[in-house]
Write a protein that holds these residues in place. Structure first.
Motif, PDB file in Angstrom:
ATOM      1  N   ARG A  73       0.817  -1.221   0.000  1.00 56.87           N
ATOM      2  CA  ARG A  73       0.000   0.000   0.000  1.00 56.87           C
ATOM      3  C   ARG A  73       0.850   1.271   0.000  1.00 56.87           C
ATOM      4  N   LEU A  74       2.167   1.131   0.139  1.00 55.60           N
ATOM      5  CA  LEU A  74       3.080   2.272   0.051  1.00 55.60           C
ATOM      6  C   LEU A  74       3.684   2.406  -1.349  1.00 55.60           C
ATOM      7  N   ALA A  75       3.147   1.659  -2.314  1.00 54.02           N
ATOM      8  CA  ALA A  75       3.621   1.729  -3.699  1.00 54.02           C
ATOM      9  C   ALA A  75       3.323   3.106  -4.292  1.00 54.02           C
ATOM     10  N   ASP A  76       4.093   3.458  -5.303  1.00 51.46           N
ATOM     11  CA  ASP A  76       3.922   4.737  -5.982  1.00 51.46           C
ATOM     12  C   ASP A  76       2.584   4.784  -6.715  1.00 51.46           C
ATOM     13  N   LEU A  77       2.155   5.994  -7.046  1.00 49.99           N
ATOM     14  CA  LEU A  77       0.977   6.211  -7.869  1.00 49.99           C
ATOM     15  C   LEU A  77       1.187   5.497  -9.202  1.00 49.99           C
ATOM     16  N   ALA A 140       4.335  10.925  -3.975  1.00 53.38           N
ATOM     17  CA  ALA A 140       2.877  10.836  -4.135  1.00 53.38           C
ATOM     18  C   ALA A 140       2.213  10.255  -2.888  1.00 53.38           C
ATOM     19  N   VAL A 141       2.820   9.254  -2.285  1.00 49.62           N
ATOM     20  CA  VAL A 141       2.254   8.644  -1.080  1.00 49.62           C
ATOM     21  C   VAL A 141       2.328   9.621   0.088  1.00 49.62           C
ATOM     22  N   VAL A 142       3.425  10.358   0.185  1.00 52.02           N
ATOM     23  CA  VAL A 142       3.554  11.357   1.252  1.00 52.02           C
ATOM     24  C   VAL A 142       2.497  12.445   1.074  1.00 52.02           C
ATOM     25  N   ARG A 143       2.308  12.911  -0.156  1.00 54.47           N
ATOM     26  CA  ARG A 143       1.252  13.908  -0.418  1.00 54.47           C
ATOM     27  C   ARG A 143      -0.108  13.385   0.021  1.00 54.47           C
ATOM     28  N   ARG A 159      -0.377  20.473  -5.150  1.00 54.28           N
ATOM     29  CA  ARG A 159       0.135  21.709  -4.544  1.00 54.28           C
ATOM     30  C   ARG A 159       1.154  21.448  -3.438  1.00 54.28           C
ATOM     31  N   ILE A 160       1.481  20.202  -3.215  1.00 55.58           N
ATOM     32  CA  ILE A 160       2.426  19.832  -2.161  1.00 55.58           C
ATOM     33  C   ILE A 160       3.705  19.329  -2.818  1.00 55.58           C
ATOM     34  N   ASP A 161       4.813  19.980  -2.510  1.00 58.33           N
ATOM     35  CA  ASP A 161       6.116  19.541  -3.026  1.00 58.33           C
ATOM     36  C   ASP A 161       6.813  18.693  -1.972  1.00 58.33           C
ATOM     37  N   ILE A 162       7.294  17.548  -2.387  1.00 61.19           N
ATOM     38  CA  ILE A 162       8.012  16.632  -1.496  1.00 61.19           C
ATOM     39  C   ILE A 162       9.388  16.393  -2.106  1.00 61.19           C
ATOM     40  N   THR A 168       8.642  13.664   6.614  1.00 61.55           N
ATOM     41  CA  THR A 168       7.367  14.237   7.028  1.00 61.55           C
ATOM     42  C   THR A 168       6.934  13.469   8.264  1.00 61.55           C
ATOM     43  N   VAL A 169       6.702  14.185   9.357  1.00 63.92           N
ATOM     44  CA  VAL A 169       6.348  13.547  10.620  1.00 63.92           C
ATOM     45  C   VAL A 169       4.875  13.795  10.913  1.00 63.92           C
ATOM     46  N   MET A 170       4.179  12.724  11.252  1.00 60.55           N
ATOM     47  CA  MET A 170       2.768  12.795  11.614  1.00 60.55           C
ATOM     48  C   MET A 170       2.560  12.052  12.926  1.00 60.55           C
TER      49      MET A 170
END
Length: 183
Positions: A73-77, A140-143, A159-162, A168-170
């Motif tokens: 489920r962490l695969a790229d778009l 893409a997954v981080v976005r 609109r989100i640049d990674i 990225t911490v959540m």
């Protein structure tokens, strides 16, 4: 009862496809990507470590000294038939549809809305525990994870640049994800 989870999402290092503006395939890291990952900051200990199934995420995790479990489920778009194509080689009308309508996938792959749903499912699956989780994945997954945390509309995706090897911490504290930082 749901507990506290600290999730650090790490975007994979640079690939030749990224540098050339091509839609990704299952490419390895470029020499620049190897240097980026080697120079990355220590991530500390984790209770669980995951990565996407692609070579570039597995290599980044390895270079960061992480023994990651592959999480599909962490695969790229999925960019469907556009894989390997240069961005400028895509019909402008198709590209415009993809960039403005997150429900559409003119390339025959996955829509942004589908990606967000997949990432939301993975985030939900890790909220039943406690501790620190690290996931090496794709921009893409981080976005998508950021949109889930902020309950933001899918049209905000582009609109989100990674940046490569950014963190990225959540946090999940009992009822919702919060965005702590993006570096």
């Amino acid at each position: 009862m749901r507990e506290h989870v600290r999730l650090t999402l790490v975007s994979h290092a640079m690939t030749d496809a990224m540098a050339a503006g091509r839609f990704p395939t299952d490419e390895p890291l470029s020499p620049v990507g190897h240097r980026q990952a080697d120079a990355a900051v220590e991530l500390g200990n984790a209770d669980a470590v995951y990565c996407g199934p692609e070579k570039r995420t597995r290599q980044t995790a390895e270079l960061l000294g992480l023994q990651a479990r592959i999480e599909p489920r962490l695969a790229d778009l999925d960019c469907g038939r556009w894989r390997g194509d240069v961005l400028g080689g895509v019909r402008p009308a198709d590209l415009a549809v993809w960039l403005t309508d997150p429900t559409r996938a003119p390339h025959g792959g996955e829509s942004v809305v589908d990606l967000i749903g997949r990432v939301r499912g993975w985030l939900d699956s890790i909220t039943s525990g406690r501790g620190r989780v690290i996931a090496v994945t794709h921009p893409a997954v981080v976005r998508a994870a950021i949109l889930v945390a902020l309950d933001a509309p899918p049209k905000s995706f582009w609109r989100i640049d990674i940046a490569p090897v950014s963190r990225t911490v959540m946090h999940f504290r009992g009822h919702a994800w919060t965005l702590r930082s993006n570096s």
